[in-house]
Enzyme design. Structure first.
Site, short mmCIF file in Angstrom:
data_model
loop_
_atom_site.label_atom_id
_atom_site.label_comp_id
_atom_site.label_asym_id
_atom_site.label_seq_id
_atom_site.Cartn_x
_atom_site.Cartn_y
_atom_site.Cartn_z
NE ARG A 164 -9.21 13.08 -7.16
CZ ARG A 164 -8.34 14.45 -6.56
NH1 ARG A 164 -8.72 15.01 -5.81
NH2 ARG A 164 -6.84 14.26 -7.09
N GLY A 177 -0.22 15.69 -2.34
CA GLY A 177 0.25 15.82 -1.15
C GLY A 177 0.69 14.78 -0.37
N GLY A 186 0.14 15.36 -10.02
CA GLY A 186 -0.73 15.76 -11.05
C GLY A 186 -0.09 16.01 -12.43
#
Length: 404
Positions: A37, A382, A359
């Protein structure tokens, strides 16, 4: 597509840039255990720093209830510096022990052009998630420009993800702009036929996604344990499979909408069954009308997976969220892996625009070794789902409003 200003519209030289990233990475023994990330977030940092901006990075980590040393961003600063050096930025990354107040102010004041500073975890202050005026204003005083580059947090109306637009000129970062362009390409202006593959454990967690997509796609494929509820709605016996019988009417309604809209809703015709997730050695493939009463449906069968892969030849655009089976448990990952490889091949051939997110989906693509081959892979969870539901994301809306 909503319009917003990007980094090409910004001259960062000598300016203090508040750059909101998502550096919510896993830690193990006080160190970052997966820096993927961080690496995906480097483009904006490098761009702004190389053009002389004074880069002040904002991020959260975990869900702390107040200041929690175990969720400090200090180890992330170390990992960020390592990743930046690997990318050719040869300066240290400074760290401030707070994100507002005297410590943050002193760290910002020490910055020179092209320097990078990471502030401490935003969520150590309740005002972040509450978008409290005093907290957001204190953040704003540290900078002159706000750059939002955390799409994965854009569904939250927090101080750093939306509130700062009321105080500072607002711009989208490189990753944010890339993500929005990809999502708009598959939903707002897709090449048709457009297909959606939606998997997961429960229909209840994705009702809004299914209802939104069924009105817009030509093909809707239901995978994972969600498919069991749809099979139940069609009158199939599903043994001991995970399902939500109370949502059978919802499943029938979604299928009715697909039919009335001229689209297809696809379910497996054959399935892989076993007595349980821990009994992979007892797995068998059966027709959908032959599921044993004591068995669980845990994956698409070989024939259904092959038909799904073959269907890719008829599609021009695909959005994918959720595996086809109980992916985490072998051998119930086979359909998902086969489909991932087929999607990648069609994309490499230039015949398919493919966008995937979530994910489990990202994990499946990684396991298949094809993450780099799709048109776009979103790491957002989300926010990706809420976009698929057609919701307005506060972080995106703030950028659009600031560009008017």
């Amino acid at each position: 597509m909503q319009s917003f200003r990007g980094l090409d519209d910004l001259d960062p030289g000598g300016k203090r840039i508040l750059l909101r990233l998502d550096l919510n990475v896993p830690l193990k023994d006080g160190q970052v255990s997966d820096d993927s990330r961080i690496r995906r977030s480097l483009a904006s940092v490098l761009d702004l720093a190389r053009r002389g901006g004074r880069v002040i990075i904002l991020s959260h980590l975990g869900r702390p209830a107040g200041a929690d040393p175990a969720l400090s961003l200090r180890p992330v600063a170390t990992a960020l510096e390592r990743c930046l050096r690997a990318a050719g930025y040869d300066r240290p990354v400074a760290f401030a022990a707070d994100c507002i107040g005297a410590a943050a102010q002193a760290a910002v004041a020490a910055l020179g052009d092209g320097d990078v500073l990471l502030l401490e975890n935003l969520r150590f202050h309740k005002g972040e998630e509450a978008n409290a005026t005093d907290f957001t204003a204190a953040l704003a005083r540290l900078g002159e420009i706000w750059v939002m580059d955390a799409f994965s947090a854009a569904h939250r109306a927090h101080g750093s993800t939306a509130g700062l637009a009321a105080y500072l000129p607002a711009f989208a970062g490189r990753l944010m702009a890339e993500e929005l362009a990809a999502l708009n390409r598959v939903l707002a202006t897709p090449e048709r036929p457009l297909a959606a593959v939606i998997g997961g454990a429960k229909v209840s967690s994705k009702i809004d996604v299914l209802r939104y997509l069924v009105e817009r796609v030509q093909v809707l494929v239901i995978g994972g344990a969600m498919a069991n509820t749809f099979l139940l709605a069609r009158g199939h016996a599903i043994g001991r499979s995970l399902a939500e019988p109370d949502l059978v009417d919802v499943a029938r309604d979604i299928e009715r909408r697909a039919r009335e809209g001229g689209g297809d809703l696809l379910l497996p015709d054959d399935v892989v069954v076993a007595p349980g997730l821990d009994r992979g050695n007892a797995a068998a493939t059966v027709k959908i009308d032959q599921v044993p009463a004591a068995a669980m449906i845990l994956d698409f069968g070989v024939a259904s997976a092959a038909r799904l892969c073959a269907s890719l030849a008829d599609w021009r655009t695909l959005v994918w969220n959720g595996p086809l089976g109980a992916f985490e448990h072998r051998p119930f990952d086979q359909a998902t892996l086969a489909f991932a490889r087929a999607v990648a091949q069609r994309t490499r051939d230039g015949a398919l625009v493919s966008v995937a997110g979530g994910g489990d989906t990202v994990a499946a693509l990684n396991a298949a070794g094809v993450s780099a081959d799709l048109s776009y892979v979103s790491t957002a969870g989300g926010a990706f789902l809420e976009w698929l539901e057609g919701r307005t994301l506060p972080g995106v809306a703030a950028l659009a409003a600031a560009a008017r």
